[in-house]
Design a protein around this motif. Structure first.
Motif, PDB file in Angstrom:
ATOM      1  N   CYS A  79       0.840  -1.203   0.000  1.00 50.60           N
ATOM      2  CA  CYS A  79       0.000   0.000   0.000  1.00 50.60           C
ATOM      3  C   CYS A  79       0.874   1.252   0.000  1.00 50.60           C
ATOM      4  CB  CYS A  79      -0.928   0.019   1.210  1.00 50.60           C
ATOM      5  SG  CYS A  79      -2.281  -1.181   1.098  1.00 50.60           S
ATOM      6  N   ALA A  80       0.513   2.199  -0.852  1.00 47.48           N
ATOM      7  CA  ALA A  80       1.269   3.441  -0.970  1.00 47.48           C
ATOM      8  C   ALA A  80       0.787   4.499   0.012  1.00 47.48           C
ATOM      9  CB  ALA A  80       1.166   3.971  -2.402  1.00 47.48           C
ATOM     10  N   THR A  81      -0.447   4.377   0.461  1.00 50.06           N
ATOM     11  CA  THR A  81      -1.011   5.370   1.374  1.00 50.06           C
ATOM     12  C   THR A  81      -1.505   4.672   2.631  1.00 50.06           C
ATOM     13  OG1 THR A  81      -3.239   5.267   0.448  1.00 50.06           O
ATOM     14  CG2 THR A  81      -1.709   6.845  -0.553  1.00 50.06           C
ATOM     15  N   ARG A  82      -1.762   5.462   3.655  1.00 50.10           N
ATOM     16  CA  ARG A  82      -2.169   4.874   4.934  1.00 50.10           C
ATOM     17  C   ARG A  82      -3.164   5.769   5.648  1.00 50.10           C
ATOM     18  NH1 ARG A  82      -0.847   0.794   7.856  1.00 50.10           N
ATOM     19  NH2 ARG A  82      -0.979   0.841  10.103  1.00 50.10           N
ATOM     20  N   GLY A  91      -6.597  -3.496   9.439  1.00 53.23           N
ATOM     21  CA  GLY A  91      -5.221  -3.966   9.484  1.00 53.23           C
ATOM     22  C   GLY A  91      -4.437  -3.683   8.220  1.00 53.23           C
ATOM     23  N   VAL A  92      -4.909  -2.739   7.434  1.00 54.40           N
ATOM     24  CA  VAL A  92      -4.247  -2.362   6.193  1.00 54.40           C
ATOM     25  C   VAL A  92      -4.442  -0.859   6.006  1.00 54.40           C
ATOM     26  CG1 VAL A  92      -6.258  -2.860   4.717  1.00 54.40           C
ATOM     27  CG2 VAL A  92      -3.969  -3.030   3.758  1.00 54.40           C
ATOM     28  N   GLY A  93      -3.442  -0.194   5.422  1.00 56.79           N
ATOM     29  CA  GLY A  93      -3.500   1.257   5.302  1.00 56.79           C
ATOM     30  C   GLY A  93      -4.544   1.783   4.348  1.00 56.79           C
ATOM     31  N   SER A  94      -4.878   1.001   3.322  1.00 60.50           N
ATOM     32  CA  SER A  94      -5.849   1.425   2.331  1.00 60.50           C
ATOM     33  C   SER A  94      -6.640   0.235   1.825  1.00 60.50           C
ATOM     34  CB  SER A  94      -5.156   2.104   1.143  1.00 60.50           C
ATOM     35  OG  SER A  94      -6.063   2.285   0.070  1.00 60.50           O
ATOM     36  N   VAL A  95      -7.947   0.235   2.084  1.00 68.26           N
ATOM     37  CA  VAL A  95      -8.814  -0.821   1.561  1.00 68.26           C
ATOM     38  C   VAL A  95      -8.782  -0.816   0.040  1.00 68.26           C
ATOM     39  CG1 VAL A  95     -11.243  -1.509   1.281  1.00 68.26           C
ATOM     40  CG2 VAL A  95     -10.351  -0.995   3.552  1.00 68.26           C
ATOM     41  N   ALA A  96      -8.864   0.370  -0.556  1.00 72.43           N
ATOM     42  CA  ALA A  96      -8.903   0.460  -2.015  1.00 72.43           C
ATOM     43  C   ALA A  96      -7.644  -0.129  -2.648  1.00 72.43           C
ATOM     44  CB  ALA A  96      -9.089   1.911  -2.451  1.00 72.43           C
ATOM     45  N   GLU A  97      -6.480   0.248  -2.138  1.00 70.17           N
ATOM     46  CA  GLU A  97      -5.226  -0.252  -2.705  1.00 70.17           C
ATOM     47  C   GLU A  97      -5.083  -1.760  -2.496  1.00 70.17           C
ATOM     48  OE1 GLU A  97      -2.071   2.154  -1.108  1.00 70.17           O
ATOM     49  OE2 GLU A  97      -2.884   3.967  -2.032  1.00 70.17           O
ATOM     50  N   ALA A  98      -5.352  -2.224  -1.293  1.00 66.68           N
ATOM     51  CA  ALA A  98      -5.223  -3.655  -1.005  1.00 66.68           C
ATOM     52  C   ALA A  98      -6.218  -4.471  -1.829  1.00 66.68           C
ATOM     53  CB  ALA A  98      -5.412  -3.910   0.484  1.00 66.68           C
ATOM     54  N   ALA A  99      -7.448  -3.989  -1.962  1.00 65.56           N
ATOM     55  CA  ALA A  99      -8.457  -4.711  -2.752  1.00 65.56           C
ATOM     56  C   ALA A  99      -8.058  -4.763  -4.221  1.00 65.56           C
ATOM     57  CB  ALA A  99      -9.824  -4.058  -2.587  1.00 65.56           C
ATOM     58  N   ALA A 100      -7.548  -3.651  -4.753  1.00 64.14           N
ATOM     59  CA  ALA A 100      -7.114  -3.635  -6.157  1.00 64.14           C
ATOM     60  C   ALA A 100      -5.998  -4.636  -6.384  1.00 64.14           C
ATOM     61  CB  ALA A 100      -6.668  -2.228  -6.551  1.00 64.14           C
ATOM     62  N   LEU A 101      -5.015  -4.650  -5.492  1.00 59.87           N
ATOM     63  CA  LEU A 101      -3.893  -5.577  -5.627  1.00 59.87           C
ATOM     64  C   LEU A 101      -4.334  -7.029  -5.463  1.00 59.87           C
ATOM     65  CD1 LEU A 101      -1.254  -3.452  -3.734  1.00 59.87           C
ATOM     66  CD2 LEU A 101      -1.112  -4.158  -6.144  1.00 59.87           C
ATOM     67  N   ALA A 102      -5.219  -7.280  -4.513  1.00 56.75           N
ATOM     68  CA  ALA A 102      -5.706  -8.651  -4.304  1.00 56.75           C
ATOM     69  C   ALA A 102      -6.428  -9.161  -5.547  1.00 56.75           C
ATOM     70  CB  ALA A 102      -6.628  -8.700  -3.089  1.00 56.75           C
ATOM     71  N   ALA A 103      -7.276  -8.321  -6.133  1.00 50.77           N
ATOM     72  CA  ALA A 103      -8.048  -8.738  -7.304  1.00 50.77           C
ATOM     73  C   ALA A 103      -7.209  -8.790  -8.575  1.00 50.77           C
ATOM     74  CB  ALA A 103      -9.238  -7.799  -7.500  1.00 50.77           C
ATOM     75  N   ALA A 104      -6.072  -8.082  -8.590  1.00 53.17           N
ATOM     76  CA  ALA A 104      -5.183  -8.134  -9.757  1.00 53.17           C
ATOM     77  C   ALA A 104      -4.431  -9.459  -9.827  1.00 53.17           C
ATOM     78  CB  ALA A 104      -4.196  -6.969  -9.727  1.00 53.17           C
ATOM     79  N   GLY A 105      -4.328 -10.132  -8.690  1.00 54.10           N
ATOM     80  CA  GLY A 105      -3.666 -11.432  -8.669  1.00 54.10           C
ATOM     81  C   GLY A 105      -2.162 -11.319  -8.452  1.00 54.10           C
ATOM     82  N   PRO A 106      -1.491 -12.470  -8.395  1.00 54.85           N
ATOM     83  CA  PRO A 106      -0.052 -12.495  -8.141  1.00 54.85           C
ATOM     84  C   PRO A 106       0.705 -11.629  -9.147  1.00 54.85           C
ATOM     85  CG  PRO A 106      -0.959 -14.707  -8.042  1.00 54.85           C
ATOM     86  CD  PRO A 106      -2.052 -13.802  -8.550  1.00 54.85           C
ATOM     87  N   GLY A 107       1.585 -10.787  -8.637  1.00 49.90           N
ATOM     88  CA  GLY A 107       2.378  -9.926  -9.499  1.00 49.90           C
ATOM     89  C   GLY A 107       1.680  -8.642  -9.911  1.00 49.90           C
ATOM     90  N   GLY A 108       0.444  -8.464  -9.462  1.00 50.30           N
ATOM     91  CA  GLY A 108      -0.284  -7.241  -9.801  1.00 50.30           C
ATOM     92  C   GLY A 108       0.461  -6.015  -9.302  1.00 50.30           C
ATOM     93  N   VAL A 109       0.312  -4.907 -10.032  1.00 52.02           N
ATOM     94  CA  VAL A 109       1.051  -3.687  -9.732  1.00 52.02           C
ATOM     95  C   VAL A 109       0.074  -2.542  -9.483  1.00 52.02           C
ATOM     96  CG1 VAL A 109       2.695  -2.025 -10.666  1.00 52.02           C
ATOM     97  CG2 VAL A 109       2.962  -4.445 -11.182  1.00 52.02           C
ATOM     98  N   VAL A 120     -16.055   7.746  -0.955  1.00 52.89           N
ATOM     99  CA  VAL A 120     -15.432   6.644  -1.696  1.00 52.89           C
ATOM    100  C   VAL A 120     -13.922   6.852  -1.781  1.00 52.89           C
ATOM    101  CG1 VAL A 120     -15.469   5.346  -3.877  1.00 52.89           C
ATOM    102  CG2 VAL A 120     -17.497   6.628  -3.186  1.00 52.89           C
ATOM    103  N   THR A 121     -13.178   5.739  -1.748  1.00 52.42           N
ATOM    104  CA  THR A 121     -11.772   5.763  -2.129  1.00 52.42           C
ATOM    105  C   THR A 121     -11.614   4.813  -3.305  1.00 52.42           C
ATOM    106  OG1 THR A 121     -11.152   4.005  -0.580  1.00 52.42           O
ATOM    107  CG2 THR A 121     -10.909   6.288   0.193  1.00 52.42           C
ATOM    108  N   CYS A 122     -10.689   5.124  -4.189  1.00 55.74           N
ATOM    109  CA  CYS A 122     -10.459   4.284  -5.362  1.00 55.74           C
ATOM    110  C   CYS A 122      -8.969   4.237  -5.653  1.00 55.74           C
ATOM    111  CB  CYS A 122     -11.214   4.852  -6.572  1.00 55.74           C
ATOM    112  SG  CYS A 122     -11.011   3.852  -8.077  1.00 55.74           S
ATOM    113  N   ALA A 123      -8.475   3.057  -5.948  1.00 54.67           N
ATOM    114  CA  ALA A 123      -7.096   2.845  -6.389  1.00 54.67           C
ATOM    115  C   ALA A 123      -7.131   1.920  -7.599  1.00 54.67           C
ATOM    116  CB  ALA A 123      -6.268   2.218  -5.267  1.00 54.67           C
ATOM    117  N   LEU A 124      -6.114   2.004  -8.424  1.00 53.29           N
ATOM    118  CA  LEU A 124      -6.057   1.186  -9.632  1.00 53.29           C
ATOM    119  C   LEU A 124      -4.817   0.288  -9.615  1.00 53.29           C
ATOM    120  CD1 LEU A 124      -6.884   3.981 -12.222  1.00 53.29           C
ATOM    121  CD2 LEU A 124      -8.481   2.325 -11.231  1.00 53.29           C
TER     122      LEU A 124
END
Length: 129
Positions: A79-82, A91-109, A120-124
């Motif tokens: 996570c880049a933000t907190r 237990g994570v700094g950003s739900v949006a960032e963590a959710a985006a990374l989780a759904a992107a799968g292994p190696g997601g950026v 709303v918060t949104c991360a890509l």
């Protein structure tokens, strides 16, 4: 750029479709991706029943991905933000960032750190394939 674009969303209960889409479109614009489709929207499992979220996914013809709260914690280091409030809840700094990374799968950026509007918060993130 290859790989599927994923939008991670954090939202308050009873957030409207319009508010969700406005935040998503703003994140895409900031990332220089205006108009690019986001075939996958990801958020907390506990938010999956939100009418505004379901309407937003339907209007963009996007798959809605539920990320269990516990799974978010594995992405804390990426996570880049907190947000202190979010960290104390999930237990994570950003739900949006963590959710985006989780759904992107292994190696997601993470390609766009979270942006926040009133409700709303949104991360890509982008998958590797």
């Amino acid at each position: 750029m290859t790989g599927r674009l994923v939008a991670g969303l954090g939202l308050r209960a009873a957030t409207s479709e319009a508010d969700i889409l406005a935040c998503l479109d703003e994140a895409l614009a900031i990332a220089g991706l205006s108009g690019e489709s986001t075939p996958r929207l990801a958020t907390l499992s506990s938010r999956m029943g939100e009418p505004g979220l379901n309407a937003a996914a339907a209007s963009r013809q996007a798959e809605l991905v539920a990320v269990p709260d516990e799974a978010l914690k594995g992405f804390e280091a990426a996570c880049a933000t907190r947000s202190t409030r979010i960290a104390s809840l999930y237990g994570v700094g950003s739900v949006a960032e963590a959710a985006a990374l989780a759904a992107a799968g292994p190696g997601g950026v993470l390609i766009q750190p979270r942006i926040a509007t009133a409700r709303v918060t949104c991360a890509l993130a982008r998958s590797v394939s």
